[in-house]
Motif scaffolding. Structure first.
Motif, PDB file in Angstrom:
ATOM      1  N   MET A   1       0.842  -1.167   0.000  1.00 11.02           N
ATOM      2  CA  MET A   1       0.000   0.000   0.000  1.00 11.02           C
ATOM      3  C   MET A   1       0.895   1.242   0.000  1.00 11.02           C
ATOM      4  O   MET A   1       1.941   1.268   0.635  1.00 11.02           O
ATOM      5  N   LEU A   2       0.456   2.269  -0.733  1.00 12.43           N
ATOM      6  CA  LEU A   2       1.209   3.511  -0.850  1.00 12.43           C
ATOM      7  C   LEU A   2       0.378   4.687  -0.340  1.00 12.43           C
ATOM      8  O   LEU A   2      -0.820   4.747  -0.572  1.00 12.43           O
ATOM      9  N   ASP A   3       1.051   5.620   0.298  1.00 12.62           N
ATOM     10  CA  ASP A   3       0.448   6.894   0.660  1.00 12.62           C
ATOM     11  C   ASP A   3       1.039   7.927  -0.301  1.00 12.62           C
ATOM     12  O   ASP A   3       2.213   8.280  -0.180  1.00 12.62           O
ATOM     13  N   PRO A   4       0.272   8.388  -1.291  1.00 11.33           N
ATOM     14  CA  PRO A   4       0.831   9.294  -2.302  1.00 11.33           C
ATOM     15  C   PRO A   4       1.108  10.690  -1.748  1.00 11.33           C
ATOM     16  O   PRO A   4       0.271  11.268  -1.075  1.00 11.33           O
ATOM     17  N   TYR A   5       2.314  11.211  -2.051  1.00 11.15           N
ATOM     18  CA  TYR A   5       2.700  12.551  -1.603  1.00 11.15           C
ATOM     19  C   TYR A   5       2.734  13.538  -2.764  1.00 11.15           C
ATOM     20  O   TYR A   5       2.171  14.606  -2.688  1.00 11.15           O
ATOM     21  N   TYR A  15       5.952  10.310 -12.313  1.00 11.82           N
ATOM     22  CA  TYR A  15       6.492   9.576 -11.171  1.00 11.82           C
ATOM     23  C   TYR A  15       5.694   9.950  -9.925  1.00 11.82           C
ATOM     24  O   TYR A  15       5.318  11.108  -9.746  1.00 11.82           O
ATOM     25  N   LEU A  16       5.472   8.970  -9.089  1.00  9.38           N
ATOM     26  CA  LEU A  16       4.759   9.162  -7.837  1.00  9.38           C
ATOM     27  C   LEU A  16       5.758   9.070  -6.695  1.00  9.38           C
ATOM     28  O   LEU A  16       6.495   8.079  -6.595  1.00  9.38           O
ATOM     29  N   ILE A  17       5.800  10.087  -5.873  1.00  8.54           N
ATOM     30  CA  ILE A  17       6.595  10.062  -4.645  1.00  8.54           C
ATOM     31  C   ILE A  17       5.612   9.677  -3.555  1.00  8.54           C
ATOM     32  O   ILE A  17       4.607  10.369  -3.341  1.00  8.54           O
ATOM     33  N   ALA A  18       5.870   8.551  -2.893  1.00  8.22           N
ATOM     34  CA  ALA A  18       4.893   8.025  -1.942  1.00  8.22           C
ATOM     35  C   ALA A  18       5.581   7.279  -0.801  1.00  8.22           C
ATOM     36  O   ALA A  18       6.693   6.754  -0.968  1.00  8.22           O
ATOM     37  N   THR A  28      10.227   6.385  -4.922  1.00  3.11           N
ATOM     38  CA  THR A  28       9.800   6.947  -6.200  1.00  3.11           C
ATOM     39  C   THR A  28       9.298   5.818  -7.081  1.00  3.11           C
ATOM     40  O   THR A  28       9.982   4.813  -7.250  1.00  3.11           O
ATOM     41  N   PHE A  29       8.108   5.989  -7.645  1.00  7.21           N
ATOM     42  CA  PHE A  29       7.482   4.963  -8.490  1.00  7.21           C
ATOM     43  C   PHE A  29       7.132   5.572  -9.845  1.00  7.21           C
ATOM     44  O   PHE A  29       6.554   6.658  -9.906  1.00  7.21           O
ATOM     45  N   PHE A  34       2.997   0.575 -13.089  1.00  8.52           N
ATOM     46  CA  PHE A  34       1.913   0.017 -12.274  1.00  8.52           C
ATOM     47  C   PHE A  34       1.050  -0.885 -13.147  1.00  8.52           C
ATOM     48  O   PHE A  34       0.680  -0.514 -14.261  1.00  8.52           O
ATOM     49  N   LEU A  35       0.715  -2.038 -12.656  1.00 13.50           N
ATOM     50  CA  LEU A  35      -0.163  -2.948 -13.381  1.00 13.50           C
ATOM     51  C   LEU A  35      -1.619  -2.748 -12.988  1.00 13.50           C
ATOM     52  O   LEU A  35      -2.523  -3.001 -13.776  1.00 13.50           O
TER      53      LEU A  35
END
Length: 87
Positions: A1-5, A15-18, A28-29, A34-35
Motif C-alpha cells: 500500500m502507498l500513501d501518495p505525496y 512519477y509518484l513520490i509516496a 519513487t514509483f 503500475f499494473l
C-alpha cells in the motif's frame, strides 16, 4: 500500500513520490510500471517530508544518498555549450 505525496512529471513520464508501507519509507514509483491501481477508503496523514531534501542528490528523478562525481574527456573541439565551463 502507498500513501501518495507528490506526482512529478519528468522526461515525458509521471512519477509518484509516496510512502511505501512494505518498504517502510518514501520511494519513487514510475506510474507506467503500475499494473493495477485500487483506491481504498483508508485515509493517511502525510509524514514530515521535504521534497527538496528528497531530491538533493538526484540524477533526473533517480534518488540517491551521495553526491554524483564524474569525469569526461572531449576529443577535438569542445562543444560551444561547454566552452568556458569549469568542472
Amino acid at each position: 500500500m502507498l500513501d501518495p505525496y507528490y506526482l512529478i512529471p519528468r522526461d515525458h513520464r509521471f512519477y509518484l513520490i509516496a510512502y511505501c508501507h512494505e518498504k517502510k519509507g518514501v520511494r519513487t514509483f514510475r506510474l507506467s510500471r503500475f499494473l493495477e491501481l485500487k483506491q481504498t477508503e483508508e485515509a493517511f496523514t502525510k509524514q514530515d517530508f521535504n521534497l527538496k531534501e528528497y531530491f538533493q542528490h538526484t540524477w533526473s528523478i533517480i534518488q540517491g544518498t551521495d553526491k554524483i562525481h564524474f569525469n569526461f574527456q572531449t576529443r577535438g573541439l569542445t562543444p560551444p555549450s561547454l566552452d568556458g565551463i569549469r568542472f
